[in-house]
Design a protein around this motif. Sequence first.
Motif, PDB file in Angstrom:
ATOM      1  N   LEU A 478       0.798  -1.368   0.060  1.00 53.13           N
ATOM      2  CA  LEU A 478      -0.025  -0.012   0.133  1.00 53.13           C
ATOM      3  C   LEU A 478       0.729   1.344  -0.004  1.00 53.13           C
ATOM      4  O   LEU A 478       0.195   2.346  -0.137  1.00 53.13           O
ATOM      5  N   SER A 479       1.997   1.421   0.262  1.00 56.35           N
ATOM      6  CA  SER A 479       2.829   2.378   0.041  1.00 56.35           C
ATOM      7  C   SER A 479       2.974   3.109  -1.028  1.00 56.35           C
ATOM      8  O   SER A 479       3.182   2.511  -2.164  1.00 56.35           O
ATOM      9  N   PRO A 480       2.647   4.313  -1.098  1.00 62.42           N
ATOM     10  CA  PRO A 480       2.678   5.333  -2.364  1.00 62.42           C
ATOM     11  C   PRO A 480       4.079   5.026  -3.112  1.00 62.42           C
ATOM     12  O   PRO A 480       4.069   4.977  -4.444  1.00 62.42           O
ATOM     13  N   VAL A 481       5.145   5.085  -2.505  1.00 60.34           N
ATOM     14  CA  VAL A 481       6.443   4.961  -2.685  1.00 60.34           C
ATOM     15  C   VAL A 481       7.033   3.775  -2.256  1.00 60.34           C
ATOM     16  O   VAL A 481       7.120   3.869  -0.957  1.00 60.34           O
ATOM     17  N   GLN A 482       7.417   2.773  -2.750  1.00 61.23           N
ATOM     18  CA  GLN A 482       7.980   1.517  -2.040  1.00 61.23           C
ATOM     19  C   GLN A 482       9.289   1.527  -1.994  1.00 61.23           C
ATOM     20  O   GLN A 482      10.034   0.959  -1.091  1.00 61.23           O
ATOM     21  N   VAL A 483      10.185   2.322  -2.959  1.00 61.17           N
ATOM     22  CA  VAL A 483      11.574   2.034  -3.007  1.00 61.17           C
ATOM     23  C   VAL A 483      12.073   3.301  -3.521  1.00 61.17           C
ATOM     24  O   VAL A 483      11.332   4.050  -4.501  1.00 61.17           O
ATOM     25  N   VAL A 484      13.343   3.965  -2.828  1.00 60.27           N
ATOM     26  CA  VAL A 484      14.131   5.107  -3.110  1.00 60.27           C
ATOM     27  C   VAL A 484      15.231   4.909  -3.341  1.00 60.27           C
ATOM     28  O   VAL A 484      15.785   4.040  -2.625  1.00 60.27           O
ATOM     29  N   LEU A 485      15.623   4.900  -4.609  1.00 60.97           N
ATOM     30  CA  LEU A 485      17.118   4.660  -4.858  1.00 60.97           C
ATOM     31  C   LEU A 485      18.030   6.238  -4.450  1.00 60.97           C
ATOM     32  O   LEU A 485      17.412   7.278  -5.042  1.00 60.97           O
ATOM     33  N   ILE A 486      18.995   6.026  -3.482  1.00 57.67           N
ATOM     34  CA  ILE A 486      19.891   7.153  -3.494  1.00 57.67           C
ATOM     35  C   ILE A 486      21.444   7.110  -3.727  1.00 57.67           C
ATOM     36  O   ILE A 486      21.917   5.992  -3.095  1.00 57.67           O
ATOM     37  N   PRO A 487      21.713   7.741  -4.557  1.00 58.74           N
ATOM     38  CA  PRO A 487      23.141   7.627  -5.179  1.00 58.74           C
ATOM     39  C   PRO A 487      24.111   8.464  -4.014  1.00 58.74           C
ATOM     40  O   PRO A 487      23.701   9.489  -3.738  1.00 58.74           O
ATOM     41  N   VAL A 488      25.151   7.795  -3.732  1.00 52.99           N
ATOM     42  CA  VAL A 488      25.974   8.547  -2.673  1.00 52.99           C
ATOM     43  C   VAL A 488      26.766   9.824  -3.151  1.00 52.99           C
ATOM     44  O   VAL A 488      27.050  10.370  -2.580  1.00 52.99           O
ATOM     45  N   ALA A 489      26.865   9.902  -4.595  1.00 57.23           N
ATOM     46  CA  ALA A 489      27.065  11.093  -5.275  1.00 57.23           C
ATOM     47  C   ALA A 489      26.498  11.105  -6.555  1.00 57.23           C
ATOM     48  O   ALA A 489      26.047  10.005  -6.980  1.00 57.23           O
ATOM     49  N   LEU A 490      26.328  12.227  -7.311  1.00 59.00           N
ATOM     50  CA  LEU A 490      25.652  12.477  -8.284  1.00 59.00           C
ATOM     51  C   LEU A 490      26.226  11.602  -9.454  1.00 59.00           C
ATOM     52  O   LEU A 490      25.378  11.134 -10.550  1.00 59.00           O
ATOM     53  N   ASN A 491      27.457  11.216  -9.552  1.00 59.15           N
ATOM     54  CA  ASN A 491      28.031  10.758 -10.560  1.00 59.15           C
ATOM     55  C   ASN A 491      27.602   8.930 -10.630  1.00 59.15           C
ATOM     56  O   ASN A 491      27.769   8.436 -11.490  1.00 59.15           O
ATOM     57  N   PHE A 492      26.777   8.601  -9.974  1.00 60.61           N
ATOM     58  CA  PHE A 492      26.055   7.230  -9.623  1.00 60.61           C
ATOM     59  C   PHE A 492      24.585   7.529  -9.973  1.00 60.61           C
ATOM     60  O   PHE A 492      23.867   6.514  -9.753  1.00 60.61           O
ATOM     61  N   SER A 493      24.171   8.548 -10.364  1.00 55.32           N
ATOM     62  CA  SER A 493      22.819   8.835 -10.644  1.00 55.32           C
ATOM     63  C   SER A 493      22.219   8.015 -11.919  1.00 55.32           C
ATOM     64  O   SER A 493      20.892   7.646 -11.877  1.00 55.32           O
TER      65      SER A 493
END
Length: 578
Positions: A478-493
Motif C-alpha cells: 500500500l505504500s505510495p512509494v515502495q523504494v527510493v534509490l539514493i546515490p552516494v554521489a551524483l556520478n552514480f545517478s
Amino acid sequence: MDTGEEKLARMRHSMAHVMASGVLAMFPDAKIAIGPAIENGFYYDFELPRKLKPEDLKVIENRMIKLIAEDYSFEREIIMRADALRLFGSQPYKIELINDLPENEELSIYRMGSFIDLCRGPHVQSTGKLCPQGFKLTSIAGAYWRGDEKRPMLQRIYGTAWHDSKALRTHLAHLEELEKRDHRRLGRELDLFSIHEQVGAGLVHWHPKGARIRVLVEDFWRTEHYKNGYEMVFTPHVGKRWLWETSGHLDFYSESMYPSLHMDKSAYYIKPMNCPFHVMIYNNGKHSYRDLPYRWAELGTVYRYERSGTLHGLLRIRGFTQDDAHLICTPSQMQGEIRDVIRFSLYMLRSFGFQEIEAYLSTMPEKAVGARERWEAAQDSLRETVELEKLKYKVDEGGGAFYGPKIDLKVRDALGRIWQLSTIQFDFNLPDRFNMTFTDSDGIETRPYMIHRALFGSIERFFGVMIENYGGAFPVWLSPVQVVLIPVALNFSDYASEIVHEMRGQDIRAEADLGNERLNAKIRNHQTQKVPFMLIVGERECENRSVSVRTRGGEKSTLSIDEAIEMIQKKIIAKETV
C-alpha cells in the motif's frame, strides 16, 4: 459494590467540579455550562471574558491541587425548582437546563466549598479523595452550546484523571502516541490529503500519494468483488424529489440532506445514499427466482450535511465514497448470502491487517416495518452466521433500524482502539416502498429480501483508520512509494535511474532521489516519509551490480539487483510491513 470503572467515573466527575471551581476563582463572572465525566477523563464548558491560552491550564491545575489539599466535602442537596432558579439566577445555561426538565423532576445540587453545581452526581466523599498527582488538563477546544452551531460557542477544557501518578503517566504516553498517529497530522506530513475551508468544510482533496493508496485499495476492492460474484453499477449523483419521497429519506433523513437544486422546473437532491438508485436498476425489468441473487456493488460518492462542530478529518466528513453493495435474493437464499457476505467482510478486513474483529447484532425495535417472522428469520440468519464463523459478538436488543436488523463488524487497531467498519443491514422498507418483486417457482409475484452492505463504511474513513493503525507506515503493497534509490554521489545517478527503470518494469513503485542534499539528510527525509526501502548505491554497488538495502525499520543488507527485486516482490505479495 462499585466497579473500577464506576469509581473512575465518580472521581472524574468530581474532578470536573474541582476544575470549574478553579476556573471561577480566575474568572468570577464566568458562565458555566456542563461538566461530565467521559472516557479517560472529563471536561467542562464555560463562557469566559477572554479566550483561554495554553499557559492558563497550569494556573488552573495549581488551583485544583490547592482545592484537593483543602479536602472540601461534596454535599448533595435536593432543591425546589423555584429555589434552583434563584440560586442560578446569574447562570443562563443552568437556568435553561432547569427549565427544560419536567415539572416533576427532582432537582439536586452539589456543594463543594463555595462552588455549587446543578448535578445528579455521584461524587467522591471529598476532594481529599482525589489524587493531586493523578490528573492533568490536556487541551482547550471550542464547543457549541448543546452541539448547535446556531448557539453560543463556549470554551471547553478537557482533562484526564486517574487513581495514581503511574496510571496518569501511562495514559499520557498513550496520548502522545495517539498524537503521533493522528491521521490529520500524518496527512499533512506525508502529503496524502487536505481539506480547505475556503472550498468547503468536510470535503476531501486527495493528493497524488494519498490518491495512489486509494487507487490500490479500490483496485483490490473491485478485483475481490468480481471474484465473489458481484457486478459493478454506477448511479447518478442527484435524483428528483420523487425518488427521495418514495424511499422515505425526505421524511426521515432530510436534516442530513443538502437543500434541493431546481432544474427543469423540478427539485433535485444530491444523494445521501446509493440504495434508491440500485432499486431503480432492479425495477427496470422483470425478474424470476432463477435470476436471483443479484449482488450489485458501487463506489458511490454521497453527500450528507454534518454540523461543523462534529467534523473530524477523514473520520467525519460531508462528502465521502461508500463502498456500497446491495444483495437482492429470495428468502431461501438469505442464509447463504449472509454467510458469504460476512466471510467476505472478514477476508477484506484481515487483508488490510485487522485481525481482532467483533460483531454487534442489532435486533427488532418496538417500531419497525416488515412482518415479525421476516425479522426473526433475518436475525437468526445473522446470529447463526457469526457463531459459525466463531466471531465474538454482542446483542443490542431493540437496537436495529426501523427497516431491518443488522450486524456491525468492529476492529481493534494497533493502539487497542475500536473502530466500527463493516455493516450488513437487512431492509424490509425499500422493497415495499418501491414495490420490488420477483416471480417465484409457483409463478407468484413475491417480495425479495434486500441486504445493504458496506465493507469499509467509506473509503475516506477507512483510509483515516488505516493511517492511524499503521502510523503512516503502510504495508509495502500500500505504500505510495515502495523504494527510493539514493546515490552516494551524483556520478552514480545513472546507475540509480537504471535500477528505478528496471523496478518499475517489475511493478515496483520506485523513485530516485537525485537532489543535492547530503546522504544522511536524504535517508532521514525518506525515513520521515516512511518509505519502506531505501537502496543506496555507490562505487562498490555499481561495480557489483548490487544495492545497499536499508529498511525504514533500520535493517541493513547488501543484495544483488535481482535479489532485491525478488525480496521486495515477496513483501508486496505477502502484504507485509517492514
